[in-house]
Design an enzyme around this catalytic site. Structure first.
Site, PDB file in Angstrom:
ATOM      1  CD  GLU A 167      -2.704   1.286   2.530  1.00 29.37           C
ATOM      2  OE1 GLU A 167      -3.745   1.953   2.479  1.00 29.37           O
ATOM      3  OE2 GLU A 167      -2.332   0.676   3.547  1.00 29.37           O
TER       4      GLU A 167
ATOM      5  CE  LYS B  73      -7.517   1.948   3.319  1.00 28.96           C
ATOM      6  NZ  LYS B  73      -6.278   2.475   3.955  1.00 28.96           N
TER       7      LYS B  73
ATOM      8  CB  CYS C 125      -4.933  -1.119   4.278  1.00 25.62           C
ATOM      9  SG  CYS C 125      -4.082  -1.031   5.882  1.00 25.62           S
TER      10      CYS C 125
END
Length: 321
Positions: free
Chosen positions: A59, A143, A186
């Site tokens: 990431e 995300k 994440c």
């Protein structure tokens, strides 16, 4: 120090189907985008030399993981379907994307490009590009769940200070033997509904989460969440994190960096559908190579058929789109 860590699923040899080889690229991330590009090129070359069919970057691999840094390092990223020819005309706006697309084609491998900050209109996203061996974008994940937390005595971080959330599920077909691959970034891994919907809608064999957990949440939850999502969905879970770097201010004569320091937990990992850790590294730089046996996904889903045993009369997970 170059470290290659290799592992095979403990039962991969029992399958008649050739395992899929994945590479997790855990490397130091610098404040220099050029340095990060050179590092990514080196690690992708090493992954190709190890025979990886799919490589995963960390990431935010092209610059610091800091809310103040995201706008500076942001790029205009190509959309799904874009080819190298499409980005060749404007090298300056998408240098990180172009690099990944070039290397995917050069090495004939799939690349899940970790994430970089993306500028689109007046917003900035934390975005992962998925690229096929022809250098074409086959997936683009912004995300969905922003990392906004305040743990007393631990860590405070608000991605929403500069980032906007995405609003789509992301999956792509990696062909044989890996099949359908779902992607999150994440903090997305903390939301089981996202992973469940990916597997329900796309029948994913593998879920990939580039991530950068920290020293508060990492030791407590990083592996736990991966094993949980793997068992929930009876699939492989693959993660790639930045390596943990030394604080430059602690060195003799050292000075703090330009941005607030974020310390990565590291520990890039592969987890099997049974919840076993197939491969992982520690916090240092490493190239993790793992052979994963997709037949184990089928065996798990047939032997413990929870995906077919859900009570839709009592509860239901739906895709509003």
């Amino acid at each position: 120090h170059r470290r290659n860590l290799s592992a095979m699923s403990s039962s991969a040899s029992s399958s008649q189907v050739k395992p899929g080889r994945v590479a997790l690229l855990q490397f130091n991330v610098d404040e220099s985008k050029d340095t990060n590009h050179k590092t990514a090129i080196e690690y992708l070359s090493r992954a190709a030399a190890e025979g990886a069919q799919l490589s995963v970057l960390p990431e935010i691999w092209n610059g610091p993981y800091a809310t103040a840094a995201f706008p500076e390092y942001a790029e205009v990223l190509p959309d799904v379907g874009a080819t190298l020819d499409d980005v060749a005309q404007d090298v300056s706006s998408s240098p990180s994307a172009r690099l990944l697309m070039q290397k995917a084609k050069e090495h004939s491998m799939f690349i899940v490009g970790g994430s970089i900050s993306e500028r689109h209109d007046d917003k900035i996203y934390n975005t992962c590009l998925c690229i096929n061996p022809e250098g074409t974008i086959v997936g683009k994940h912004r995300k969905v769940h922003l990392f906004d937390i305040d743990v007393p005595g631990g860590i405070t971080f608000f991605e929403s200070d500069t980032l906007s959330p995405g609003n789509t599920l992301t999956a792509f077909d990696a062909g044989e033997p890996l099949g359908m691959v779902g992607v999150g970034i994440c903090y997305d891994i903390r939301f089981p509904e996202y992973s469940q919907l990916l597997c329900q809608k796309h029948q994913c064999n593998v879920l990939i989460f580039p991530g950068a957990f920290n020293l508060t949440t990492g030791p407590a939850h990083w592996e736990l969440l991966q094993r949980g999502r793997a068992v929930d969905n009876q699939c492989y879970v693959v993660t790639a994190a930045p390596a943990r770097t030394e604080d430059p201010a602690t060195k003799d004569g050292g000075k703090p960096g330009r941005y607030p320091r974020y310390t990565s937990w590291g520990h890039s990992t592969v987890v099997s559908p049974w919840g076993e850790v197939v491969a992982k590294c520690d916090e240092r730089e490493a190239l993790v190579i793992a052979d994963i046996d997709i037949e184990k996904v089928k065996e798990m889903r047939q032997g413990i058929p929870t995906l077919k045993q859900k009570r839709s009369d009592l509860y239901k997970l739906t895709d509003p789109k």
